[in-house]
Enzyme design. Structure first.
Site, PDB file in Angstrom:
ATOM      1  N   ASP A  35       0.837  -1.194   0.000  1.00  0.00           N
ATOM      2  CA  ASP A  35       0.000   0.000   0.000  1.00  0.00           C
ATOM      3  C   ASP A  35       0.880   1.257   0.000  1.00  0.00           C
ATOM      4  O   ASP A  35       1.781   1.376  -0.826  1.00  0.00           O
ATOM      5  CB  ASP A  35      -0.967  -0.056   1.189  1.00  0.00           C
ATOM      6  CG  ASP A  35      -2.028   1.010   1.179  1.00  0.00           C
ATOM      7  OD1 ASP A  35      -2.987   0.899   0.399  1.00  0.00           O
ATOM      8  OD2 ASP A  35      -1.891   1.961   1.967  1.00  0.00           O
ATOM      9  N   TYR A  46      -1.983  11.327   2.329  1.00  0.00           N
ATOM     10  CA  TYR A  46      -2.879  11.551   1.193  1.00  0.00           C
ATOM     11  C   TYR A  46      -2.972  13.032   0.844  1.00  0.00           C
ATOM     12  O   TYR A  46      -3.159  13.392  -0.322  1.00  0.00           O
ATOM     13  CB  TYR A  46      -4.281  11.039   1.517  1.00  0.00           C
ATOM     14  CG  TYR A  46      -4.407   9.543   1.570  1.00  0.00           C
ATOM     15  CD1 TYR A  46      -4.673   8.808   0.414  1.00  0.00           C
ATOM     16  CD2 TYR A  46      -4.270   8.854   2.768  1.00  0.00           C
ATOM     17  CE1 TYR A  46      -4.797   7.424   0.453  1.00  0.00           C
ATOM     18  CE2 TYR A  46      -4.398   7.468   2.821  1.00  0.00           C
ATOM     19  CZ  TYR A  46      -4.658   6.769   1.659  1.00  0.00           C
ATOM     20  OH  TYR A  46      -4.774   5.401   1.697  1.00  0.00           O
ATOM     21  N   HIS A  91      -6.994  -6.848  -0.607  1.00  0.00           N
ATOM     22  CA  HIS A  91      -5.930  -5.840  -0.589  1.00  0.00           C
ATOM     23  C   HIS A  91      -4.918  -6.125   0.511  1.00  0.00           C
ATOM     24  O   HIS A  91      -3.733  -5.855   0.359  1.00  0.00           O
ATOM     25  CB  HIS A  91      -6.568  -4.458  -0.377  1.00  0.00           C
ATOM     26  CG  HIS A  91      -5.588  -3.338  -0.269  1.00  0.00           C
ATOM     27  ND1 HIS A  91      -4.894  -2.843  -1.357  1.00  0.00           N
ATOM     28  CD2 HIS A  91      -5.171  -2.604   0.800  1.00  0.00           C
ATOM     29  CE1 HIS A  91      -4.107  -1.852  -0.965  1.00  0.00           C
ATOM     30  NE2 HIS A  91      -4.253  -1.687   0.338  1.00  0.00           N
TER      31      HIS A  91
END
Length: 291
Positions: free
Chosen positions: A107, A215, A273
């Site tokens: 990730d 982010y 994921h």
């Protein structure tokens, strides 16, 4: 059970790049496996991989990255730039004193590892990426695929000030744990002890804002630096991809061979994921074979 017991590793604190990093170390020697976790987990996500890597002859450092766990948590999104995050990787490698380094990442940790490798910040022996595509392949897929844009909608929500920070930390990180659990639906994939650590981390003062600042700052640095990313990765590279990824579409793998000289891709049907927790034995076998 605490993080040391779950990982089978001793906790140390490592100064690097102007911060202090919480590192879980196992094994010894000059061959380092540096493990970089993703959002919203911590180094505990690697609990199934530490022992196999030690048995392979590696000294393992499972790191809580900037803003996570007991690692330094600078305030302000400017401290979560791409150059700062990749500088952390370079600083940790220098601090380790290792003669050879393999990066294993998932990730967000994988995005940082991709850029560190592309920019050749430090020599790397091998690279393992778990459910994270090459940055250019991701952006190409994002712009051509409505399905990927839908899967990435949460990124826009994370740009909202304060609200997602509160939602993901309130109730001792209840929604953070639910997010991980729902994305890795295999019963028992996330044990209660690991879940408790993830929740406590999310609920720590300032932690969720720091985590979301990746982010809010670094992601836009990646977009702005696409020209710098168009370089070939020379280190042997393994990508392991759980095909039931809720955040990243399998189409993100298309074209990776244009940017990686020595590439192997392994796809895991029915795996989410969060492959290191959803399919730990399969993942450990693939990595053991690659290394």
């Amino acid at each position: 059970m605490d993080a040391e017991a779950l990982l089978g590793a001793r906790r140390i604190f490592v100064p690097a790049n102007g911060l202090t990093f919480e590192v879980f170390e196992a094994g010894e020697g000059e061959r380092l496996a540096l493990l970089l976790h993703g959002f919203p987990e911590t180094a505990v996500m690697w609990r199934h991989l530490v022992a196999p890597l030690v048995a392979k002859g590696y000294r393992v450092w499972a790191v809580n990255q900037r803003g996570y766990g007991a690692t330094s948590r600078p305030k302000g999104r400017k401290h979560y730039s791409l150059s700062a995050l990749t500088g952390d990787v370079a600083g940790l490698i220098d601090a380790s004193g290792a003669k050879s380094v393999t990066l294993i990442s998932h990730d967000w940790g994988g995005l940082v590892a991709w850029v560190a490798a592309i920019r050749r910040l430090r020599p790397l022996e091998r690279l393992v990426f778990i459910n994270i595509p090459h940055p250019l392949c991701f952006w190409q897929t994002f712009w051509r695929s409505p399905r990927q844009r839908w899967k990435s909608f949460y990124i826009a929500l994370f740009q909202i000030p304060a609200l997602p920070d509160w939602l993901l930390s309130v109730g001792r990180g209840y929604l953070t744990a639910a997010l991980i659990r729902n994305a890795a639906p295999r019963p028992g994939a996330i044990c209660d002890d690991a879940k408790d650590i993830y929740r406590d981390n999310a609920a720590s003062p300032g932690a969720m804002t720091a985590m979301l600042n990746w982010y809010r700052r670094a992601l836009w640095d990646v977009i702005a630096a696409r020209d710098a990313l168009d370089a070939r990765v020379e280190a042997p590279t393994l990508i392991v991809w759980g095909l039931r990824d809720v955040a990243l579409d399998r189409d993100c793998l298309e074209g990776t061979e244009r940017y990686v000289a020595n590439l192997r891709i392994e796809r895991l049907p029915g795996v989410s994921h969060f492959s290191p927790e959803d399919a730990p034995e399969k993942l450990a076998t693939l990595i053991d074979d690659f290394l």
